[in-house]
Write an enzyme that holds these catalytic residues in place. Structure first.
Site, PDB file in Angstrom:
ATOM      1  N   HIS B 155       0.982  -1.166  -0.123  1.00  0.00           N
ATOM      2  CA  HIS B 155       0.071   0.046   0.137  1.00  0.00           C
ATOM      3  C   HIS B 155       0.948   1.374   0.031  1.00  0.00           C
ATOM      4  O   HIS B 155       0.424   2.251   0.356  1.00  0.00           O
ATOM      5  CB  HIS B 155      -1.048   0.093   1.180  1.00  0.00           C
ATOM      6  CG  HIS B 155      -1.438  -1.344   1.594  1.00  0.00           C
ATOM      7  ND1 HIS B 155      -1.333  -2.226   2.189  1.00  0.00           N
ATOM      8  CD2 HIS B 155      -2.660  -1.935   0.860  1.00  0.00           C
ATOM      9  CE1 HIS B 155      -1.867  -3.248   2.213  1.00  0.00           C
ATOM     10  NE2 HIS B 155      -2.797  -3.134   1.424  1.00  0.00           N
TER      11      HIS B 155
HETATM   12  S1  FES Z   1       2.201  -0.533   3.045  1.00  0.00           S
HETATM   13 FE1  FES Z   1       0.360  -1.940   3.691  1.00  0.00          FE
HETATM   14  S2  FES Z   1       1.526  -3.529   4.126  1.00  0.00           S
HETATM   15 FE2  FES Z   1       3.070  -2.259   3.869  1.00  0.00          FE
END
Ligand code: FES
Ligand code: HEM
Lengths: 418, 190
Positions: B155
């Site tokens: 993410h």
């Molecule tokens: S940014 Fe969501 S798990 Fe690493």
């Protein structure tokens, strides 16, 4: 609906003997043969039967798969390949179960959308609706647990990311989230221990679902079915007995549904899955782009739309839990959106929003995708929490037929000939 | 029966006492059923692991498994250490050191995340503090993110050369586990 005519006649001496001791055949006859169904039901009302069929298919194929599947981190992945290649008809059983999960969700989304459009959640069907939301939650849990079992890369990392959602509770009470996650995993990371317990629960939950489905149908048969115009059955000419009318219609729809189901099973068994799940789980390498199964995508998009960890989790769960309150959030007394000129279009926009969130959930969480996910997430909640209560009060419903019979026959609806 | 109406408090007391004991019994029965899901003795026994650092040249990194989790061990270059030292703690998203060996409230300065006289060695649990993916940045060709440390593609979280979160949804710095230098080229984690 309980007080309709009883046409049950025991056929043989044996069934008469049984009828005097345990009138189960009489009950089934009353509930599934004589039961009055509105005469104006459309094909959207056939999905309840389709869903029951799906649950049966998952339970039967699941039980036989469990005879060959090994819930152990060293052997699970290979045991699926073993099922596909060596077990007699294993390729078929496995495909039916994996595709079946997707078909189950296709059907449940149509079923829920039907309920939203025709206002089936409103009095007196609140409990019926709430039981439905509970079934949906249980289905999501079951599908999630089941997707762990093949122990591929998506299985492993999907479980890691989703169970880690609970660690966001650390922001509320430090240590609480981590304690819950460790408890769910049975270790300090997702491992074979986790796989083993998920298998146990994946076997259990479908039977819990079957129990809640029983209550759901019971509640339905107390209050009776809603229908496209949302007006209750008033006279005898408004309804037809369930068998053969509704039963035949249900069967026809079911066969069409089975054709689509079979097409996936035989021609595209892996189309709805993800290629990365044919790579065995590797705790050291995260696939570059983790996505859940398609049926969770709208909620995954909501999770990622929020830049705060706890906030994302709260909105994601909230987006489902809000459904529990619909009977009270919708203030309009008109059930069917057909007679609600404003609400109808807001609802259509909501359906579009849900599909759009599903699309965005499948895209990487960056740039313009995040912005759109935020806009659609905002509408998702705006629709339920603000528009629904307000529009119900402000809107003027369009003219409605006086009865089901009139809506079907128009002017030919001579005085009801009951 | 007469005594019942004369003495309602005694009856209430018995009901409350009996109900409480049933609750205690139910809780005692439930406890083992819940507790069995927590990490078992064999999982807890795998608690420590020794790592030989001699093959890891400056600028390289290795990943070792500890308690089923990957631990990143990076031999940082002078430039990387300097870069980490230059950042004022007030610029950080997470200002705590997240080092199990020191106080919970210690600041996230570079010194607080390494061992004295071994500042080149950065040892951390290599799990993104967002939702648990394994970030990129260990291999030479990896995308190391905007801050030259690690990048989590799940993410989009960026970590700097001290393993501190700088951008993205992750809330915390990488966790530093307790470890000791058993010799100049060997550490024991856990
Ligand atoms: S940014 Fe969501 S798990 Fe690493
Ligand atoms: C609500 C009903 C059910 C749903 C939604 C469901 C869903 C799933 C899903 C999504 C998978 C992963 C398929 C894949 O991608 O490979 C799976 C696998 C599995 N399920 Fe189910 N399932 C249900 C009922 C059951 C039942 C009742 C059993 C057994 C009693 C069962 C046993 C298994 C087994 C052994 C696997 C591993 C084999 C495989 O992956 O194909 N399931 N399930």
């Amino acid at each position: 609906m309980a007080n309709h005519e009883d046409t049950f006649k025991p056929g043989s001496r044996l069934s008469q003997w049984l009828d005097e001791r345990l009138p189960v055949a009489r009950m089934m006859h009353g509930q599934f043969v004589d039961f009055p169904t509105p005469r104006n039901l459309n094909y959207l009302w056939t999905f309840g039967g389709i869903l029951t069929f799906c649950l049966g298919v998952q339970i039967i194929t699941g039980i036989v798969l469990a005879m060959h599947y090994v819930p152990n981190d060293k052997m699970a992945f290979d045991s699926i390949e073993h099922i596909r290649r060596n077990v007699n008809y294993g390729w078929l059983l496995r495909s039916v179960h994996a595709v079946g999960a997707s078909m189950f969700f296709v059907a449940v989304y149509v079923h829920i959308a039907r309920g939203l459009y025709y206002g089936s959640y409103k009095a007196p069907r609140e409990i019926l609706w709430i039981l439905g939301v509970i079934i949906y939650l249980l289905m999501m849990a079951t599908g999630f647990l089941g997707y762990t079992l093949p122990w591929g890369q998506m299985s492993f990392w999907g479980v890691t990311v989703i169970t880690n959602l609970f660690s966001s509770l650390d922001a509320v009470i430090p240590g609480l989230g981590t304690a819950i996650v460790t408890w769910l995993w049975g270790g300090y990371s997702v491992s074979g221990v986790t796989l083993n317990r998920f298998f146990s629960l994946h076997y259990l939950l479908p039977f819990v679902i079957a129990g809640v489905v029983g209550l759901h149908i019971w509640a339905l048969h107390v209050v009776g079915q809603n229908n496209p115009i949302g007006i209750d059955i008033k006279t005898k000419s408004d309804s037809v007995p369930m068998a053969p009318y509704a039963v035949m219609k249900d069967l026809f729809a079911l066969f069409v549904f089975i054709m689509l189901f079979a097409w996936f099973v035989f021609f595209a068994p892996d189309y709805l899955g993800h290629a990365d799940n044919y790579v065995e789980a590797n705790p050291l390498v995260t696939p570059p782009h983790i996505v859940p199964e398609w049926y969770y995508l709208p909620f995954y998009a909501i999770l990622r739309a929020v830049p705060s960890k706890l906030g994302g989790v709260v909105l994601m769960f909230g987006s489902i839990l809000v459904l529990l309150f619909l009977p009270w959030l919708d203030t309009s007394r008109v059930r069917s959106a057909r007679y609600r000129p404003i609400f109808k279009w807001l609802l259509v926009l909501f359906f579009f929003t849900f599909l759009a969130l599903g699309y965005l959930g499948s895209k990487p969480a960056e740039g313009i995708y995040v912005l759109w996910a935020q806009i659609f997430t905002a509408y998702y909640f705006l629709f339920f929490l603000v528009l629904m209560p307000i529009v119900g009060v402000l809107e003027t419903p369009s003219p409605m037929p006086r009865s089901i019979t009139e809506s079907v026959l128009g002017d030919r609806a001579a005085p009801a000939k009951s | 029966m007469a005594s019942e109406t004369e003495n309602p408090n005694r009856r209430d007391f018995l009901t409350v006492a009996a109900t409480s004991w049933v609750a205690v019994g139910a809780a005692a029965t439930l406890w083992p059923l819940i507790q069995q899901m927590n990490p078992d003795a064999s999982t807890q026994a795998l608690a420590s692991v020794e790592v030989d650092l001699s093959p890891v040249k400056e600028g390289q990194a290795i990943t070792v498994m500890w308690r089923g989790k990957p631990v990143f061990v990076r031999n940082r270059t002078k430039a990387e250490i300097e870069q980490a030292n230059k950042v004022p703690v007030t610029d950080l998203i997470d200002r705590y050191a997240r080092n199990d060996a020191i106080a919970e409230t210690a600041a996230a300065s570079d010194q607080n995340r390494v061992k004295k006289d071994h500042e080149n060695w950065l040892v951390m649990v290599g799990i993104c503090t967002h939702l648990g993916c394994i970030p990129k940045g260990q291999a030479l060709g990896d995308n190391k993110g905007d801050y030259g440390g690690w990048f989590c593609p799940c993410h989009g979280s960026h970590y700097d050369t001290a393993g501190r979160i700088r951008k993205g949804p992750a809330p915390e710095n990488f966790k530093v586990p307790t470890y000791q230098f058993v010799s100049d080229t060997k550490i024991k984690i856990g």
